[in-house]
Scaffold this motif. Structure first.
Motif, PDB file in Angstrom:
ATOM      1  N   PRO A  19       0.803  -1.233   0.000  1.00 47.35           N
ATOM      2  CA  PRO A  19       0.000   0.000   0.000  1.00 47.35           C
ATOM      3  C   PRO A  19       0.832   1.277   0.000  1.00 47.35           C
ATOM      4  O   PRO A  19       0.504   2.242  -0.690  1.00 47.35           O
ATOM      5  N   ARG A  20       1.921   1.302   0.775  1.00 50.11           N
ATOM      6  CA  ARG A  20       2.748   2.511   0.841  1.00 50.11           C
ATOM      7  C   ARG A  20       3.444   2.776  -0.485  1.00 50.11           C
ATOM      8  O   ARG A  20       3.531   3.916  -0.945  1.00 50.11           O
ATOM      9  N   ALA A  65      -8.369  10.556  -1.432  1.00 48.26           N
ATOM     10  CA  ALA A  65      -9.132   9.317  -1.626  1.00 48.26           C
ATOM     11  C   ALA A  65      -8.197   8.104  -1.664  1.00 48.26           C
ATOM     12  O   ALA A  65      -8.500   7.054  -1.085  1.00 48.26           O
ATOM     13  N   ALA A  66      -7.055   8.252  -2.335  1.00 47.53           N
ATOM     14  CA  ALA A  66      -6.080   7.156  -2.387  1.00 47.53           C
ATOM     15  C   ALA A  66      -5.529   6.876  -0.996  1.00 47.53           C
ATOM     16  O   ALA A  66      -5.329   5.712  -0.608  1.00 47.53           O
ATOM     17  N   GLY A  67      -5.266   7.941  -0.225  1.00 49.49           N
ATOM     18  CA  GLY A  67      -4.778   7.763   1.139  1.00 49.49           C
ATOM     19  C   GLY A  67      -5.770   7.007   2.003  1.00 49.49           C
ATOM     20  O   GLY A  67      -5.394   6.180   2.836  1.00 49.49           O
ATOM     21  N   ASP A 108      11.721   5.279   3.035  1.00 48.86           N
ATOM     22  CA  ASP A 108      11.317   3.984   3.587  1.00 48.86           C
ATOM     23  C   ASP A 108      11.384   2.894   2.522  1.00 48.86           C
ATOM     24  O   ASP A 108      11.888   1.786   2.771  1.00 48.86           O
ATOM     25  N   ASN A 109      10.850   3.206   1.349  1.00 50.23           N
ATOM     26  CA  ASN A 109      10.822   2.214   0.267  1.00 50.23           C
ATOM     27  C   ASN A 109      12.226   1.888  -0.233  1.00 50.23           C
ATOM     28  O   ASN A 109      12.504   0.761  -0.641  1.00 50.23           O
ATOM     29  N   SER A 110      13.111   2.884  -0.188  1.00 51.49           N
ATOM     30  CA  SER A 110      14.490   2.641  -0.600  1.00 51.49           C
ATOM     31  C   SER A 110      15.178   1.655   0.340  1.00 51.49           C
ATOM     32  O   SER A 110      15.873   0.732  -0.098  1.00 51.49           O
ATOM     33  N   LEU A 111      14.965   1.841   1.639  1.00 53.00           N
ATOM     34  CA  LEU A 111      15.549   0.918   2.616  1.00 53.00           C
ATOM     35  C   LEU A 111      14.959  -0.480   2.480  1.00 53.00           C
ATOM     36  O   LEU A 111      15.671  -1.487   2.566  1.00 53.00           O
ATOM     37  N   ALA A 222      11.589  -4.324  10.119  1.00 55.38           N
ATOM     38  CA  ALA A 222      10.693  -3.847  11.170  1.00 55.38           C
ATOM     39  C   ALA A 222       9.443  -3.265  10.535  1.00 55.38           C
ATOM     40  O   ALA A 222       9.459  -2.876   9.372  1.00 55.38           O
ATOM     41  N   PRO A 223       8.342  -3.218  11.284  1.00 49.60           N
ATOM     42  CA  PRO A 223       7.132  -2.609  10.737  1.00 49.60           C
ATOM     43  C   PRO A 223       7.415  -1.168  10.324  1.00 49.60           C
ATOM     44  O   PRO A 223       8.203  -0.476  10.967  1.00 49.60           O
ATOM     45  N   PRO A 224       6.788  -0.680   9.246  1.00 51.10           N
ATOM     46  CA  PRO A 224       7.040   0.695   8.811  1.00 51.10           C
ATOM     47  C   PRO A 224       6.636   1.692   9.878  1.00 51.10           C
ATOM     48  O   PRO A 224       5.598   1.545  10.532  1.00 51.10           O
ATOM     49  N   LYS A 225       7.462   2.705  10.055  1.00 46.07           N
ATOM     50  CA  LYS A 225       7.160   3.732  11.034  1.00 46.07           C
ATOM     51  C   LYS A 225       6.054   4.644  10.514  1.00 46.07           C
ATOM     52  O   LYS A 225       5.901   4.842   9.323  1.00 46.07           O
ATOM     53  N   ALA A 226       5.317   5.228  11.452  1.00 44.67           N
ATOM     54  CA  ALA A 226       4.289   6.194  11.064  1.00 44.67           C
ATOM     55  C   ALA A 226       4.955   7.434  10.482  1.00 44.67           C
ATOM     56  O   ALA A 226       6.037   7.837  10.914  1.00 44.67           O
ATOM     57  N   LEU A 227       4.318   8.016   9.473  1.00 44.69           N
ATOM     58  CA  LEU A 227       4.869   9.213   8.857  1.00 44.69           C
ATOM     59  C   LEU A 227       4.757  10.383   9.828  1.00 44.69           C
ATOM     60  O   LEU A 227       3.753  10.555  10.512  1.00 44.69           O
ATOM     61  N   SER A 228       5.798  11.203   9.864  1.00 43.45           N
ATOM     62  CA  SER A 228       5.818  12.343  10.769  1.00 43.45           C
ATOM     63  C   SER A 228       5.237  13.577  10.096  1.00 43.45           C
ATOM     64  O   SER A 228       5.440  13.802   8.903  1.00 43.45           O
TER      65      SER A 228
END
Length: 251
Positions: A19-20, A65-67, A108-111, A222-228
């Motif tokens: 999804p991200r 809407a996508a979010g 995040d996606n790069s890592l 690890a689970p993805p961190k929440a966006l700041s």
């Protein structure tokens, strides 16, 4: 205005299953489309300026809407303002905040992509190309439908393209193996050779990944961190001072 004004059906069909990642891909495509639409209009022309505002509002509507669909905060909890209350400043602020969140998603996606890929040395690439060449012959000599042959060869082409990159996506290996092994053995000229070549590809890549992980000691997934958020929420104002407080004191 429909989402298809910003993203075509092929781009939607190619969105990642994560999804991200899918949200980031959709936003990038929609931003490119929005820029192209606006660049073709004259902001000094009143009618075309109204079109620009309409495009910007629709862009915000599509992203929010996508979010919501992908459950990406803060867009999942965001409300789209009424069109009558939408101003140029609203678009600028939304665009700035969106860039802030997308930057975090890109990092995040790069890592994550690094964890799910492996650097393949030239010697190993040559081995894999040899296996691919043999597998291609198996496909071309197999007794299968033209559509199945085309799909397999297309997957091989995609895998060879991945080999040209600095890092090989492990998912590309899994997709290739799944597609080949899902074909009934009766269609192959030699099912043993086909499966052996496929196994060799998987094993070679797995060994390269194991060696890399042992050397670099990559951190565990690890689970993805929440966006700041781009800024801290505004502090609440202090409660009003009661001037007549003394009137209530019973002494």
């Amino acid at each position: 205005m429909s989402i298809l004004e910003f993203v075509n059906q092929d781009e939607l069909d190619d969105l990642d299953e994560d999804p991200r990642m899918a949200f980031m891909q959709l936003v990038n495509a929609a931003q490119r489309s929005l820029s192209a639409k606006i660049d073709a209009l004259d902001p000094d022309n009143q009618y075309e300026w109204q079109k620009i505002e309409e495009f910007r509002y629709s862009f915000m509507n599509v992203v929010v809407a996508a979010g919501k669909r992908f459950e990406i905060e803060p867009f999942h909890s965001m409300e789209v303002p009424q069109y009558s209350n939408f101003r140029d400043a609203d678009h600028r602020q939304f665009k700035s905040d969106l860039d802030h969140y997308v930057t975090q998603l890109v990092l995040d996606n790069s890592l994550r992509a690094k964890r799910d890929s492996v650097e393949v040395l030239p010697k190993t690439k040559d081995q894999l190309r040899t296996y691919i060449s043999g597998l291609r012959q198996c496909i071309e000599n197999g007794n299968m439908s033209a559509s199945k042959r085309e799909a397999l060869l297309k997957r091989l082409d995609a895998f060879e393209t991945e080999l040209e990159k600095r890092r090989l996506n492990m998912l590309a290996v899994a997709r290739l193996a799944y597609l080949v092994l899902s074909v009934p053995g009766t269609v192959w000229a030699s099912v043993d050779i086909t499966h052996k070549l496929t196994t060799n590809i998987m094993q070679t890549v797995a060994e390269a990944k194991a060696a890399e992980d042992e050397t670099k000691q990559l951190p565990a997934v690890a689970p993805p961190k929440a966006l700041s958020a781009p800024r801290r929420p505004a502090a609440l104002p202090p409660p009003p001072f009661e001037d007549d407080l003394d009137d209530d004191v019973p002494f």
